[in-house]
Design a protein around this motif. Structure first.
Motif, PDB file in Angstrom:
ATOM      1  N   PRO A   1       0.793  -1.231   0.000  1.00  0.00           N
ATOM      2  CA  PRO A   1       0.000   0.000   0.000  1.00  0.00           C
ATOM      3  C   PRO A   1       0.827   1.286   0.000  1.00  0.00           C
ATOM      4  O   PRO A   1       0.299   2.354  -0.292  1.00  0.00           O
ATOM      5  CB  PRO A   1      -0.842  -0.110   1.269  1.00  0.00           C
ATOM      6  CG  PRO A   1      -0.099  -1.056   2.141  1.00  0.00           C
ATOM      7  CD  PRO A   1       0.614  -2.002   1.224  1.00  0.00           C
ATOM      8  N   ASP A   2       2.101   1.191   0.297  1.00  0.00           N
ATOM      9  CA  ASP A   2       2.944   2.390   0.296  1.00  0.00           C
ATOM     10  C   ASP A   2       3.628   2.628  -1.050  1.00  0.00           C
ATOM     11  O   ASP A   2       4.341   3.613  -1.217  1.00  0.00           O
ATOM     12  CB  ASP A   2       4.006   2.295   1.398  1.00  0.00           C
ATOM     13  CG  ASP A   2       3.389   2.328   2.788  1.00  0.00           C
ATOM     14  OD1 ASP A   2       2.345   2.997   2.956  1.00  0.00           O
ATOM     15  OD2 ASP A   2       3.933   1.682   3.697  1.00  0.00           O
ATOM     16  N   ALA A   3       3.398   1.735  -1.998  1.00  0.00           N
ATOM     17  CA  ALA A   3       3.984   1.903  -3.330  1.00  0.00           C
ATOM     18  C   ALA A   3       3.377   3.138  -3.993  1.00  0.00           C
ATOM     19  O   ALA A   3       2.317   3.614  -3.593  1.00  0.00           O
ATOM     20  CB  ALA A   3       3.715   0.660  -4.175  1.00  0.00           C
ATOM     21  N   ALA A   4       4.072   3.651  -4.991  1.00  0.00           N
ATOM     22  CA  ALA A   4       3.588   4.852  -5.677  1.00  0.00           C
ATOM     23  C   ALA A   4       3.666   4.664  -7.185  1.00  0.00           C
ATOM     24  O   ALA A   4       4.617   4.080  -7.698  1.00  0.00           O
ATOM     25  CB  ALA A   4       4.416   6.061  -5.266  1.00  0.00           C
ATOM     26  N   SER A   5       2.644   5.152  -7.849  1.00  0.00           N
ATOM     27  CA  SER A   5       2.601   5.148  -9.306  1.00  0.00           C
ATOM     28  C   SER A   5       1.890   6.413  -9.753  1.00  0.00           C
ATOM     29  O   SER A   5       0.840   6.754  -9.207  1.00  0.00           O
ATOM     30  CB  SER A   5       1.841   3.922  -9.821  1.00  0.00           C
ATOM     31  OG  SER A   5       1.600   4.047 -11.206  1.00  0.00           O
ATOM     32  N   VAL A   6       2.462   7.096 -10.725  1.00  0.00           N
ATOM     33  CA  VAL A   6       1.819   8.314 -11.227  1.00  0.00           C
ATOM     34  C   VAL A   6       0.512   7.993 -11.940  1.00  0.00           C
ATOM     35  O   VAL A   6      -0.317   8.875 -12.142  1.00  0.00           O
ATOM     36  CB  VAL A   6       2.752   9.113 -12.168  1.00  0.00           C
ATOM     37  CG1 VAL A   6       3.970   9.609 -11.423  1.00  0.00           C
ATOM     38  CG2 VAL A   6       3.145   8.293 -13.380  1.00  0.00           C
ATOM     39  N   CYS A   7       0.312   6.739 -12.297  1.00  0.00           N
ATOM     40  CA  CYS A   7      -0.880   6.339 -13.044  1.00  0.00           C
ATOM     41  C   CYS A   7      -2.035   5.897 -12.149  1.00  0.00           C
ATOM     42  O   CYS A   7      -3.158   5.770 -12.624  1.00  0.00           O
ATOM     43  CB  CYS A   7      -0.532   5.200 -13.994  1.00  0.00           C
ATOM     44  SG  CYS A   7       0.763   5.628 -15.161  1.00  0.00           S
ATOM     45  N   CYS A   8      -1.755   5.655 -10.888  1.00  0.00           N
ATOM     46  CA  CYS A   8      -2.767   5.105  -9.984  1.00  0.00           C
ATOM     47  C   CYS A   8      -3.095   6.072  -8.854  1.00  0.00           C
ATOM     48  O   CYS A   8      -2.211   6.774  -8.367  1.00  0.00           O
ATOM     49  CB  CYS A   8      -2.259   3.806  -9.360  1.00  0.00           C
ATOM     50  SG  CYS A   8      -2.022   2.473 -10.548  1.00  0.00           S
ATOM     51  N   PRO A   9      -4.361   6.051  -8.426  1.00  0.00           N
ATOM     52  CA  PRO A   9      -4.684   6.819  -7.225  1.00  0.00           C
ATOM     53  C   PRO A   9      -3.951   6.211  -6.030  1.00  0.00           C
ATOM     54  O   PRO A   9      -3.575   5.038  -6.067  1.00  0.00           O
ATOM     55  CB  PRO A   9      -6.200   6.648  -7.068  1.00  0.00           C
ATOM     56  CG  PRO A   9      -6.651   5.681  -8.083  1.00  0.00           C
ATOM     57  CD  PRO A   9      -5.500   5.326  -8.962  1.00  0.00           C
ATOM     58  N   LYS A  10      -3.757   6.997  -5.002  1.00  0.00           N
ATOM     59  CA  LYS A  10      -3.162   6.472  -3.773  1.00  0.00           C
ATOM     60  C   LYS A  10      -3.988   5.280  -3.302  1.00  0.00           C
ATOM     61  O   LYS A  10      -5.182   5.179  -3.585  1.00  0.00           O
ATOM     62  CB  LYS A  10      -3.128   7.541  -2.675  1.00  0.00           C
ATOM     63  CG  LYS A  10      -2.274   8.734  -3.007  1.00  0.00           C
ATOM     64  CD  LYS A  10      -0.821   8.383  -2.901  1.00  0.00           C
ATOM     65  CE  LYS A  10       0.032   9.627  -3.098  1.00  0.00           C
ATOM     66  NZ  LYS A  10       1.426   9.331  -3.208  1.00  0.00           N
TER      67      LYS A  10
END
Length: 87
Positions: free
Chosen positions: A53-62
């Motif tokens: 859940p702490d991963a980040a992607s500019v394409c996905c909502p938090k």
């Protein structure tokens, strides 16, 4: 060695781009792009399942917002709507 595509933070980019294309083609009527939005959320769900859940992607909502969106969609609230606050 690079990560498999399913784990890549940009793996959902084609789905995000598909939403933009759909919105442009349909005069920004979000209700016409439900399938494209669902596809992005499905990809993002897999992304967080594989990366946490702490991963980040500019394409996905938090992660927390994605959870909310998935819950709303499961309740049938799948299209944009104006929600007025009660007074």
């Amino acid at each position: 060695m690079s990560k498999p595509e399913s784990c890549d933070e940009n793996a959902c980019k084609p789905f995000a781009c598909a939403i933009q294309d759909c919105l442009i083609e349909n005069g920004y009527n979000e209700s016409k792009c439900t399938k494209a939005i669902d596809n992005l959320y499905k990809c993002c769900k897999q992304f967080y399942e594989e990366n946490g859940p702490d991963a980040a992607s500019v394409c996905c909502p938090k992660f927390n917002l994605l959870q909310l969106k998935l819950k709303q969609r499961s309740l049938g609230k799948i299209d944009a709507e104006l929600i007025q606050s009660r007074k």
